[in-house]
Design an enzyme around this catalytic site. Structure first.
Site, PDB file in Angstrom:
ATOM      1  CG  PHE A  16     -21.854  45.052 -44.287  1.00 29.42           C
ATOM      2  CD1 PHE A  16     -20.789  45.463 -45.081  1.00 29.42           C
ATOM      3  CD2 PHE A  16     -23.114  44.945 -44.867  1.00 29.42           C
ATOM      4  CE1 PHE A  16     -20.974  45.778 -46.418  1.00 29.42           C
ATOM      5  CE2 PHE A  16     -23.304  45.253 -46.204  1.00 29.42           C
ATOM      6  CZ  PHE A  16     -22.239  45.678 -46.979  1.00 29.42           C
ATOM      7  CG  ASP A  36     -21.339  46.538 -32.644  1.00 27.51           C
ATOM      8  OD1 ASP A  36     -21.584  46.931 -33.786  1.00 27.51           O
ATOM      9  OD2 ASP A  36     -21.525  45.358 -32.283  1.00 27.51           O
ATOM     10  N   GLY A  41     -20.996  41.980 -35.286  1.00 28.52           N
ATOM     11  CA  GLY A  41     -19.955  42.905 -35.745  1.00 28.52           C
ATOM     12  C   GLY A  41     -18.581  42.383 -35.379  1.00 28.52           C
ATOM     13  CG  ASP A  61     -27.654  44.297 -25.513  1.00 28.04           C
ATOM     14  OD1 ASP A  61     -28.508  44.901 -26.197  1.00 28.04           O
ATOM     15  OD2 ASP A  61     -27.704  43.082 -25.282  1.00 28.04           O
ATOM     16  CG  LEU A  66     -26.082  54.801 -25.008  1.00 24.82           C
ATOM     17  CD1 LEU A  66     -24.874  54.061 -24.430  1.00 24.82           C
ATOM     18  CD2 LEU A  66     -26.074  54.650 -26.541  1.00 24.82           C
ATOM     19  N   GLY A 105     -35.750  57.381 -26.590  1.00 24.93           N
ATOM     20  CA  GLY A 105     -35.713  58.094 -25.307  1.00 24.93           C
ATOM     21  C   GLY A 105     -34.500  59.012 -25.240  1.00 24.93           C
ATOM     22  CB  ALA A 117     -30.755  50.797 -40.092  1.00 27.79           C
ATOM     23  CE1 TYR A 148     -33.198  42.443 -39.397  1.00 29.68           C
ATOM     24  CE2 TYR A 148     -34.458  42.113 -41.415  1.00 29.68           C
ATOM     25  CZ  TYR A 148     -33.424  42.732 -40.739  1.00 29.68           C
ATOM     26  OH  TYR A 148     -32.618  43.629 -41.389  1.00 29.68           O
ATOM     27  NE  ARG A 189     -26.006  39.969 -44.308  1.00 32.55           N
ATOM     28  CZ  ARG A 189     -25.950  41.185 -43.794  1.00 32.55           C
ATOM     29  NH1 ARG A 189     -26.895  42.043 -44.066  1.00 32.55           N
ATOM     30  NH2 ARG A 189     -24.956  41.544 -43.002  1.00 32.55           N
TER      31      ARG A 189
HETATM   32  P1  NAD Z   1     -24.382  43.539 -39.287  1.00 27.19           P
HETATM   33  O1  NAD Z   1     -24.888  42.314 -38.597  1.00 27.19           O
HETATM   34  O2  NAD Z   1     -23.076  43.476 -39.975  1.00 27.19           O
HETATM   35  O3  NAD Z   1     -24.309  44.754 -38.256  1.00 27.19           O
HETATM   36  C1  NAD Z   1     -25.156  44.899 -37.155  1.00 27.19           C
HETATM   37  C2  NAD Z   1     -24.321  45.381 -35.976  1.00 27.19           C
HETATM   38  O4  NAD Z   1     -25.164  45.553 -34.840  1.00 27.19           O
HETATM   39  C3  NAD Z   1     -23.234  44.374 -35.567  1.00 27.19           C
HETATM   40  O5  NAD Z   1     -22.015  45.036 -35.395  1.00 27.19           O
HETATM   41  C4  NAD Z   1     -23.746  43.808 -34.253  1.00 27.19           C
HETATM   42  O6  NAD Z   1     -22.723  43.346 -33.406  1.00 27.19           O
HETATM   43  C5  NAD Z   1     -24.511  44.997 -33.698  1.00 27.19           C
HETATM   44  N1  NAD Z   1     -25.531  44.623 -32.719  1.00 27.19           N
HETATM   45  C6  NAD Z   1     -26.443  43.619 -32.813  1.00 27.19           C
HETATM   46  N2  NAD Z   1     -27.211  43.590 -31.720  1.00 27.19           N
HETATM   47  C7  NAD Z   1     -26.790  44.612 -30.916  1.00 27.19           C
HETATM   48  C8  NAD Z   1     -27.203  45.089 -29.659  1.00 27.19           C
HETATM   49  N3  NAD Z   1     -28.206  44.516 -28.966  1.00 27.19           N
HETATM   50  N4  NAD Z   1     -26.553  46.147 -29.124  1.00 27.19           N
HETATM   51  C9  NAD Z   1     -25.520  46.727 -29.792  1.00 27.19           C
HETATM   52  N5  NAD Z   1     -25.082  46.306 -31.003  1.00 27.19           N
HETATM   53  C10 NAD Z   1     -25.717  45.263 -31.542  1.00 27.19           C
HETATM   54  O7  NAD Z   1     -25.541  44.008 -40.270  1.00 27.19           O
HETATM   55  P2  NAD Z   1     -25.571  45.154 -41.376  1.00 27.19           P
HETATM   56  O8  NAD Z   1     -25.783  44.493 -42.677  1.00 27.19           O
HETATM   57  O9  NAD Z   1     -24.451  46.087 -41.211  1.00 27.19           O
HETATM   58  O10 NAD Z   1     -26.937  45.871 -41.004  1.00 27.19           O
HETATM   59  C11 NAD Z   1     -26.973  47.106 -40.302  1.00 27.19           C
HETATM   60  C12 NAD Z   1     -28.423  47.550 -40.161  1.00 27.19           C
HETATM   61  O11 NAD Z   1     -29.019  47.715 -41.440  1.00 27.19           O
HETATM   62  C13 NAD Z   1     -29.294  46.556 -39.392  1.00 27.19           C
HETATM   63  O12 NAD Z   1     -30.175  47.258 -38.557  1.00 27.19           O
HETATM   64  C14 NAD Z   1     -30.062  45.855 -40.489  1.00 27.19           C
HETATM   65  O13 NAD Z   1     -31.311  45.387 -40.029  1.00 27.19           O
HETATM   66  C15 NAD Z   1     -30.198  46.947 -41.533  1.00 27.19           C
HETATM   67  N6  NAD Z   1     -30.353  46.382 -42.881  1.00 27.19           N
HETATM   68  C16 NAD Z   1     -29.278  45.827 -43.532  1.00 27.19           C
HETATM   69  C17 NAD Z   1     -29.465  45.276 -44.799  1.00 27.19           C
HETATM   70  C18 NAD Z   1     -28.319  44.675 -45.570  1.00 27.19           C
HETATM   71  O14 NAD Z   1     -28.535  44.181 -46.680  1.00 27.19           O
HETATM   72  N7  NAD Z   1     -27.097  44.702 -45.086  1.00 27.19           N
HETATM   73  C19 NAD Z   1     -30.734  45.271 -45.379  1.00 27.19           C
HETATM   74  C20 NAD Z   1     -31.793  45.816 -44.676  1.00 27.19           C
HETATM   75  C21 NAD Z   1     -31.594  46.386 -43.427  1.00 27.19           C
HETATM   76  N1  UDP Z   2     -29.534  32.249 -50.661  1.00 25.06           N
HETATM   77  C1  UDP Z   2     -29.014  31.212 -51.404  1.00 25.06           C
HETATM   78  N2  UDP Z   2     -27.849  30.631 -51.005  1.00 25.06           N
HETATM   79  C2  UDP Z   2     -27.157  31.055 -49.913  1.00 25.06           C
HETATM   80  C3  UDP Z   2     -27.678  32.139 -49.159  1.00 25.06           C
HETATM   81  C4  UDP Z   2     -28.864  32.701 -49.553  1.00 25.06           C
HETATM   82  O1  UDP Z   2     -29.599  30.794 -52.409  1.00 25.06           O
HETATM   83  O2  UDP Z   2     -26.100  30.479 -49.618  1.00 25.06           O
HETATM   84  C5  UDP Z   2     -30.783  32.893 -51.117  1.00 25.06           C
HETATM   85  C6  UDP Z   2     -31.851  33.060 -50.047  1.00 25.06           C
HETATM   86  O3  UDP Z   2     -32.656  31.895 -49.964  1.00 25.06           O
HETATM   87  C7  UDP Z   2     -32.609  34.254 -50.573  1.00 25.06           C
HETATM   88  C8  UDP Z   2     -31.542  35.101 -51.266  1.00 25.06           C
HETATM   89  O4  UDP Z   2     -30.455  34.205 -51.518  1.00 25.06           O
HETATM   90  O5  UDP Z   2     -33.554  33.855 -51.537  1.00 25.06           O
HETATM   91  C9  UDP Z   2     -31.047  36.260 -50.433  1.00 25.06           C
HETATM   92  O6  UDP Z   2     -30.721  35.758 -49.165  1.00 25.06           O
HETATM   93  P1  UDP Z   2     -30.010  36.611 -48.030  1.00 25.06           P
HETATM   94  O7  UDP Z   2     -29.915  35.739 -46.830  1.00 25.06           O
HETATM   95  O8  UDP Z   2     -28.757  37.197 -48.562  1.00 25.06           O
HETATM   96  O9  UDP Z   2     -30.966  37.851 -47.758  1.00 25.06           O
HETATM   97  P2  UDP Z   2     -32.566  38.069 -47.680  1.00 25.06           P
HETATM   98  O10 UDP Z   2     -32.831  39.004 -48.786  1.00 25.06           O
HETATM   99  O11 UDP Z   2     -33.285  36.770 -47.871  1.00 25.06           O
HETATM  100  O12 UDP Z   2     -32.764  38.640 -46.335  1.00 25.06           O
END
Ligand code: NAD
Ligand code: UDP
Length: 315
Positions: A16, A36, A41, A61, A66, A105, A117, A148, A189
């Protein structure tokens, strides 16, 4: 003066946030290598980029070393939705920890700046509100979210030790809840769940009583913050919070999405998952001062754009 074209690695680039970041970096005239393994993804997210000769996709992965030659590294690879990161929790910790070691590395060999991130989950179920970067958090080390939360905490430790011990240029960003187009429709989410449910006429599933809060940042604002952090002075390591301080209860979000979609869906309650944080809001004073950054897209406008995306996707 025209800037030189940089070659930039984005891990998790088909996800995303990663797909938006790749797109923006290409628009700025850079060359992008997207790594990726497509765990969460999707190829669909990067299809519009594939025709760009400066975009390259590597299926890999990050738990394995890499070898590429790049000027900058953004490490976003990691499942981010609780449903996905709890699917294989051992692998989730490995992605954060082994992935960080492999990419640090790489950064060390290349002497390249590397951005991690990280996440607001570092703060766990916070007892301090809003959360500032100097708060150490309130995290359950053995619960279902620990793979996580603790994985990301350990990654931060590794980043700072590589910085202190080897003088690596690190950039640690704590991302708060982000939303927008390219989220996976079955991501689990809250925003994507509610929009898809509302558009399909299904019940909106609130976990618990819906009084828990989150603060949602639109993805374009997040990408701007990530790039500003990468381009900041070498001495600025972070950690820096990036997110939108506008806080909503989950019930308010459900009601707003029903209103904006014009849906006749009802709201139903489901059990609250264990260790679900009660409230979350970033204090972004540091980012405002050091990066001159703050979100510009308000929640309602961001929701409208996201609803439009999901409407087209579901059609
Ligand atoms: P996402 O799941 O859409 O994207 C993560 C990507 O990483 C995917 O394309 C997935 O295929 C790839 N991936 C997973 N494991 C892998 C691996 N072992 N090797 C290579 N690729 C791999 O999630 P996102 O929301 O885009 O999040 C991106 C980053 O931002 C993540 O590190 C996440 O922890 C961090 N983050 C996101 C949010 C949010 O609200 N979206 C909040 C806090 C932190
Ligand atoms: N949540 C919800 N209904 C859903 C999905 C999530 O009420 O269908 C709630 C979840 O319990 C949390 C908040 O929405 O309190 C945000 O959840 P999300 O999984 O988006 O992200 P988080 O911030 O918890 O990582």
């Amino acid at each position: 003066m025209k800037q030189e074209r940089k070659r930039i690695l984005v891990t998790g680039g088909a996800g995303f946030i990663g797909s938006h970041l790749c797109s923006r970096l290409l628009k700025e005239g850079n060359e992008v290598i997207c790594v990726d393994n497509f765990f969460t993804g999707s190829k669909r997210n990067i299809v519009p980029l594939l025709s760009n000769p400066y975009f390259e996709m590597l299926r890999h992965d990050i738990c394995f070393p890499l070898y590429v030659e790049v000027d900058e590294i953004y490490n976003l690879a990691c499942p981010a939705s609780p449903v996905h990161y709890q699917h294989d929790p051992i692998q989730t910790t490995k992605i954060s920890v082994h992935g960080a070691i492999n990419l640090l590395g790489l950064a060390k060999r290349l002497q390249a700046p590397i951005l991690q991130a990280s996440t607001s989950e570092i703060y766990g179920d916070p007892q301090v509100h809003p959360q500032r970067e100097d708060y150490w958090g309130h995290v359950n080390p053995i619960g279902p979210r620990s793979c996580y939360d603790e994985g990301k905490r350990c990654a931060e430790t590794l980043f700072f030790d590589y910085h202190r011990q080897l003088n690596l240029k690190i950039k640690v960003v704590r991302i708060f809840n982000t939303f927008g187009p390219n989220m996976h429709p079955n991501d689990g989410r809250v925003v994507s769940n509610f929009i898809v449910q509302a558009l399909q006429g299904d019940d909106l599933t609130i976990y618990g009583d819906g009084t828990q809060t989150r603060s949602f940042c639109y993805v374009d604002d997040m990408v701007e913050g990530l790039i500003r952090m990468m381009n900041s002075e070498d001495s600025l390591t972070g950690p820096v919070n990036l997110g939108n301080p506008h806080e909503n209860s989950i019930l308010e979000i459900a009601e707003k999405i029903i209103q904006l979609t014009g849906s006749s869906s009802k709201i139903v309650q489901k059990p609250l998952p264990q260790d679900d944080p009660l409230r979350r809001r970033p204090d972004i004073t540091f980012a405002m001062k050091e990066l001159d950054w703050q979100p510009k897209v308000n929640f309602e406008e961001g929701l409208k754009r996201t609803i439009k995306y999901f409407k087209e996707l579901l059609r």
